[in-house]
Design an enzyme around this catalytic site. Structure first.
Site, PDB file in Angstrom:
ATOM      1  N   PHE A  16       0.818  -1.205   0.000  1.00  0.00           N
ATOM      2  CA  PHE A  16       0.000   0.000   0.000  1.00  0.00           C
ATOM      3  C   PHE A  16       0.859   1.265   0.000  1.00  0.00           C
ATOM      4  CE2 PHE A  16      -1.850  -3.557   2.313  1.00  0.00           C
ATOM      5  CZ  PHE A  16      -2.931  -3.839   1.493  1.00  0.00           C
ATOM      6  N   GLY A  45       6.699  -3.439   9.856  1.00  0.00           N
ATOM      7  CA  GLY A  45       5.543  -3.692   8.990  1.00  0.00           C
ATOM      8  C   GLY A  45       5.978  -3.821   7.542  1.00  0.00           C
ATOM      9  N   SER A  51       7.711  -1.576   0.289  1.00  0.00           N
ATOM     10  CA  SER A  51       8.526  -0.433   0.729  1.00  0.00           C
ATOM     11  C   SER A  51       9.936  -0.863   1.101  1.00  0.00           C
ATOM     12  CB  SER A  51       7.860   0.285   1.905  1.00  0.00           C
ATOM     13  OG  SER A  51       7.522  -0.642   2.915  1.00  0.00           O
ATOM     14  N   ASP A  70       8.304  -8.003  10.781  1.00  0.00           N
ATOM     15  CA  ASP A  70       6.869  -8.263  10.587  1.00  0.00           C
ATOM     16  C   ASP A  70       6.561  -9.641  11.164  1.00  0.00           C
ATOM     17  OD1 ASP A  70       4.206  -8.688   9.346  1.00  0.00           O
ATOM     18  OD2 ASP A  70       4.759  -6.982   8.103  1.00  0.00           O
ATOM     19  N   GLY A  74      -0.308 -10.542   9.031  1.00  0.00           N
ATOM     20  CA  GLY A  74      -1.250  -9.497   8.609  1.00  0.00           C
ATOM     21  C   GLY A  74      -1.766  -8.699   9.785  1.00  0.00           C
ATOM     22  N   ASP A 140       5.243   1.420   9.879  1.00  0.00           N
ATOM     23  CA  ASP A 140       4.106   1.171   8.977  1.00  0.00           C
ATOM     24  C   ASP A 140       3.470  -0.146   9.424  1.00  0.00           C
ATOM     25  OD1 ASP A 140       2.356   1.447   6.857  1.00  0.00           O
ATOM     26  OD2 ASP A 140       3.747   0.648   5.373  1.00  0.00           O
ATOM     27  N   HIS A 143      -2.519  -0.721  12.316  1.00  0.00           N
ATOM     28  CA  HIS A 143      -3.135   0.592  12.395  1.00  0.00           C
ATOM     29  C   HIS A 143      -4.179   0.688  13.500  1.00  0.00           C
ATOM     30  CE1 HIS A 143      -0.825   0.886   8.929  1.00  0.00           C
ATOM     31  NE2 HIS A 143      -1.587   1.645   8.170  1.00  0.00           N
ATOM     32  N   HIS A 168       4.047   6.109   8.375  1.00  0.00           N
ATOM     33  CA  HIS A 168       3.126   6.014   7.239  1.00  0.00           C
ATOM     34  C   HIS A 168       1.678   6.036   7.716  1.00  0.00           C
ATOM     35  CE1 HIS A 168       1.743   4.138   3.247  1.00  0.00           C
ATOM     36  NE2 HIS A 168       2.150   5.367   3.030  1.00  0.00           N
ATOM     37  N   ASP A 169       0.782   6.438   6.826  1.00  0.00           N
ATOM     38  CA  ASP A 169      -0.661   6.471   7.084  1.00  0.00           C
ATOM     39  C   ASP A 169      -1.038   7.453   8.183  1.00  0.00           C
ATOM     40  OD1 ASP A 169      -1.208   4.426   5.096  1.00  0.00           O
ATOM     41  OD2 ASP A 169      -0.265   3.047   6.497  1.00  0.00           O
TER      42      ASP A 169
HETATM   43 MG    MG Z   1       1.072   1.866   5.260  1.00  0.00          MG
END
Ligand code: MG
Length: 211
Positions: A16, A45, A51, A70, A74, A140, A143, A168-169
């Site tokens: 993403f 992440g 990325s 990670d 997920g 990242d 969330h 990020h985000d």
């Molecule tokens: Mg992201």
């Protein structure tokens, strides 16, 4: 900048990270590794390694390691029934996501196996045991409120003074996306008086640790 080959590999990898934000991430990481030679970088992440290609390219150029962390099961927003679910990354044998084979293939195909070290496990537990100062930390991860809070608490102390925190985000406007990366990481970092904002690209924010 990334070579054409690496850039098209990154852009064809699941994930993403928009191209312009990947390029901004690369620029920020380049500056961070130039300012703090010899220090490792870390990504929280990595998912399928999209990325990671941008950041691994910087690590290779700087002669440092990029740790790519990670659990590869997920985040909650990647699970079945959520917007960002991808059925093809589910391990049918166990009925859970497993993005590690995808990550491994991406790093192999990018030619970055000597510069990128995958860390497979839970970020808070690894963060609590971590001791090496980082020139560059890219968050990242999950969330949700708790994952974002724990990423902030367990990982931002490892950014060296003068080093860089990329997030990020980050969505100041709730209409554009979820709150936790903005509230639990970005706002807390600025309120700590240890970080100053340096630049932004899309939902990416680049901060420098000042003390
Ligand atoms: Mg992201």
């Amino acid at each position: 900048m990334l070579s054409e080959g690496r850039r098209s590999l990154a852009l064809s990898t699941r994930g993403f990270m928009p191209a312009e934000e990947g390029d901004a991430l690369w620029q920020a990481a380049r500056a961070a590794t130039a300012a703090m030679p010899g220090m490792p970088m870390l990504e929280l992440g990595s998912y399928c390694g999209r990325s990671t290609v941008w950041l691994g390219d910087v690590a290779e150029g700087a002669g440092v390691l990029l740790f790519a962390l990670d659990h590869h099961r997920g985040s909650e927003e990647n699970q079945a029934g959520w917007d960002h679910h991808d059925i093809e990354v589910v391990d049918e044998r166990i009925g859970k996501m497993d993005t590690l084979p995808f990550f491994r293939a991406t790093i192999h195909d990018a030619g970055l196996e000597d510069s990128v070290v995958g860390l497979v496990g839970r970020a808070p537990a690894i963060g609590a045991a971590w001791t090496a100062p980082l020139s560059f930390l890219f968050i990242d991860g999950g969330h949700g409120e708790e994952p974002a809070r724990l990423d902030y608490e367990r990982w931002t102390p490892h950014v060296a003074v003068g080093g860089t925190l990329a997030i990020h985000d980050v969505f100041p406007d709730p209409a554009e996306g979820g709150r936790p990366p903005y509230e639990q990481i970005y706002l807390r970092a600025l309120a700590s008086d240890c970080f100053e904002e340096r630049s932004a690209a899309g939902s990416l924010r680049i901060l420098t640790r000042t003390r």
